[in-house]
Write an enzyme that holds these catalytic residues in place. Structure first.
Site, PDB file in Angstrom:
ATOM      1  N   ASN A 186       0.873  -1.213   0.055  1.00 13.84           N
ATOM      2  CA  ASN A 186      -0.073  -0.076   0.035  1.00 13.84           C
ATOM      3  C   ASN A 186       1.004   1.171  -0.064  1.00 13.84           C
ATOM      4  OD1 ASN A 186       0.267  -1.293   2.851  1.00 13.84           O
ATOM      5  ND2 ASN A 186      -0.324   0.537   3.299  1.00 13.84           N
ATOM      6  N   HIS A 222      -4.842  -4.147  10.583  1.00 13.01           N
ATOM      7  CA  HIS A 222      -5.175  -4.675   9.448  1.00 13.01           C
ATOM      8  C   HIS A 222      -6.072  -6.085   9.432  1.00 13.01           C
ATOM      9  CE1 HIS A 222      -2.655  -1.558   7.934  1.00 13.01           C
ATOM     10  NE2 HIS A 222      -1.699  -2.134   8.568  1.00 13.01           N
TER      11      HIS A 222
END
Length: 518
Positions: free
Chosen positions: A270, A365
């Site tokens: 990311n 996450h």
């Protein structure tokens, strides 16, 4: 850390132990009752096998559940190294090549892509190389490009393919730019073969802090031959405006002591997206794709963010967690075709890399990999993937062999269950970046989680032959490399195929003897 010295174990007990530590459930304490002390003659092994090894019993001695390590490390502050530090030093000479890195350049390991940056002007995109230092019998010419990001103007990034290399050969190469030149070397892998031994390093979420430096230095002493990188390289997106490009440059110089000498197989995370509309930058992966290339065309991929290579006895598939992957998308179609290309007779070890983990019990996450699990887990089980490596979560975690493919929304098991056809899922997102460690694990520890710890470190996967590989996770402990989680990985294809059981005795003997010798 709990250790025991096992002196002599019968071959049947040793095989049972190997099978147990890679099974969904940990072996019982009764294992210790199998330890025997006897005399043997010379080096010949009859009904007993001499083993003198320190075994970390994080799996063996802990009842029926997984382990959450209670270790708390002291760590350097999670801030980036200052720009004037020596690890970011610019090479001497006008327009000298810098940020040198190599990666595999073809499908089977007979090519290398050399990449570098010249800061002031294009210079030459030529690489001179050969098998004798100072005698460069071959020349390859590459390409270059530059780009802007906000008001930052990059240097000139060069990519040059060296093809037709011989296997298992040390090559020296020289990069020139005007009067400045730099020389490096690399070693090609053994030819693709089911019993080709090879040692991979696994690093994720590295960044450029002092913790990152500790991880890099420990890895470079590991003896591994190539890096499987799990995404999140520079963390330059933690900066703004021109500093984004500056921190991509510093990271390239930071890792050059390793990346210039052995291939790093890249996957994107990311922090490579660099989507910054407030700066007018809306092209995903712009900095990453300009600087870091992959051999995606060799595996018939349409995008450098997902690709595959074969190296020694391993078939390595790289997926992109931040590109479309649902049914009928290019990545989905490519993976469908790539799994069908895998030949376990030639490359028995099937390894998948991604950034966002599928099985994760950290609050950080949690469930972000669920959509990719729904898309691909059935294939992982069908094709008996050996291990799936991921990063993203800034901690370490290893799963048992489990799957959640029986649930179809309206019926079936709604929780992960033991599955001997499933891969082991390992999160190695603990490279050392400036966001710090993810220390909050969910409680109670889920049944699928075997071992977890919030510390910085790296892993190695040492493939011995077609049936066994030795895996280590190494913690950075106050400047020391500490092997904290280790086990023997049992190959899903050759180890499970009934027709090939006759190979078992020979190969288990060889892997244990080699492991003891090392």
């Amino acid at each position: 850390m709990q250790c025991i010295i096992i002196e002599i174990i019968s071959p049947s007990t040793l095989l049972w132990w190997y099978q147990s530590i890679t099974s969904p459930s940990p072996p019982p304490r009764l294992f210790l009752n199998h330890v025997e002390r006897v005399m043997i003659r010379g080096m010949e092994i009859h009904h007993l096998l001499v083993v003198v090894v320190s075994v970390l019993l994080s799996l063996v001695l802990q009842g029926e559940g997984g382990i959450t390590s209670s270790y708390v490390r002291s760590e350097w502050p999670a801030v980036d190294i200052p720009l004037d530090h020596k690890v970011f030093k610019v090479p001497k000479g006008y327009n000298a090549p810098q940020q040198v890195h190599i990666t595999q350049g073809d499908y089977d390991g007979k090519a290398v892509i050399v990449s570098w940056v010249t800061p002031d002007e294009p210079g030459s995109s030529t690489v001179h190389y050969g098998a004798v230092q100072g005698n460069y019998d071959f020349v390859a010419k590459g390409t270059f490009s530059n780009y802007t990001f906000y008001k930052y103007k990059s240097g000139y990034t060069h990519h040059c393919l060296l093809s037709g290399l011989e296997y298992n050969t040390k090559y020296y190469y020289k990069i020139e730019s005007g009067e400045s030149s730099r020389e490096f070397w690399f070693v090609t892998p053994p030819h693709v073969h089911p019993d080709a031994s090879y040692k991979f390093g696994i690093i994720g979420d590295l960044g450029q802090t002092f913790n990152s430096l500790s991880t890099l230095e420990h890895y470079m002493r590991s003896g591994a031959q190539a890096v499987l990188f799990l995404g999140d390289l520079s963390y330059a997106d933690r900066y703004q405006y021109n500093d984004v490009g500056v921190r991509w440059d510093t990271w390239g110089r930071f890792v050059e002591p390793s990346t210039a000498y052995q291939p790093w197989l890249w996957s994107a995370g990311n922090h490579e997206v660099d989507y910054m509309p407030y700066m007018g930058e809306v092209t995903p992966f712009k900095n990453y794709l300009e600087r870091y290339t992959t051999p995606y065309l060799a595996s018939k991929s349409s995008n450098p963010l997902w690709y595959a290579v074969r190296r020694a006895s391993a078939h390595i598939i790289v997926l992109s967690s931040y590109s479309p992957f649902v049914k009928y998308t290019p990545q989905w179609r490519w993976l469908d075709a790539e799994f069908k290309r895998v030949d376990r007779e030639k490359t028995p070890w099937l390894i998948v890399l991604m950034h966002s983990p599928i099985y994760n019990s950290n609050e950080a996450h949690f469930k972000e990999g669920e959509s990719m699990r729904a898309a691909f887990e059935e294939w992982f089980v069908e094709y008996r993937v050996d291990v799936v490596f991921a990063g993203h979560v800034h901690a370490y975690e290893r799963s048992y062999r489990v799957s959640n493919v029986r649930y179809n929304v309206s019926s079936g098991d709604r929780f992960p269950v033991p599955d001997t056809s499933a891969p082991v899922y390992i999160t190695v997102g603990d490279g050392g970046n400036q966001e710090g460690l993810a220390g909050r694990f969910m409680e109670p520890q889920p049944d699928y989680s075997a071992f977890r710890e919030a510390s910085y470190g790296h892993s190695t996967l040492d493939i011995k032959n077609r049936t066994h590989a030795v895996y280590h996770w190494n913690r950075n402990d106050d400047g020391k490399k500490v092997a904290t989680d280790e086990f023997v990985l049992y190959n899903q294809y050759w180890g499970k195929n009934i027709r090939r059981r006759k190979l078992k005795k020979h190969y288990i003997k060889s892997v244990v003897v080699d492991w003891i010798a090392s």
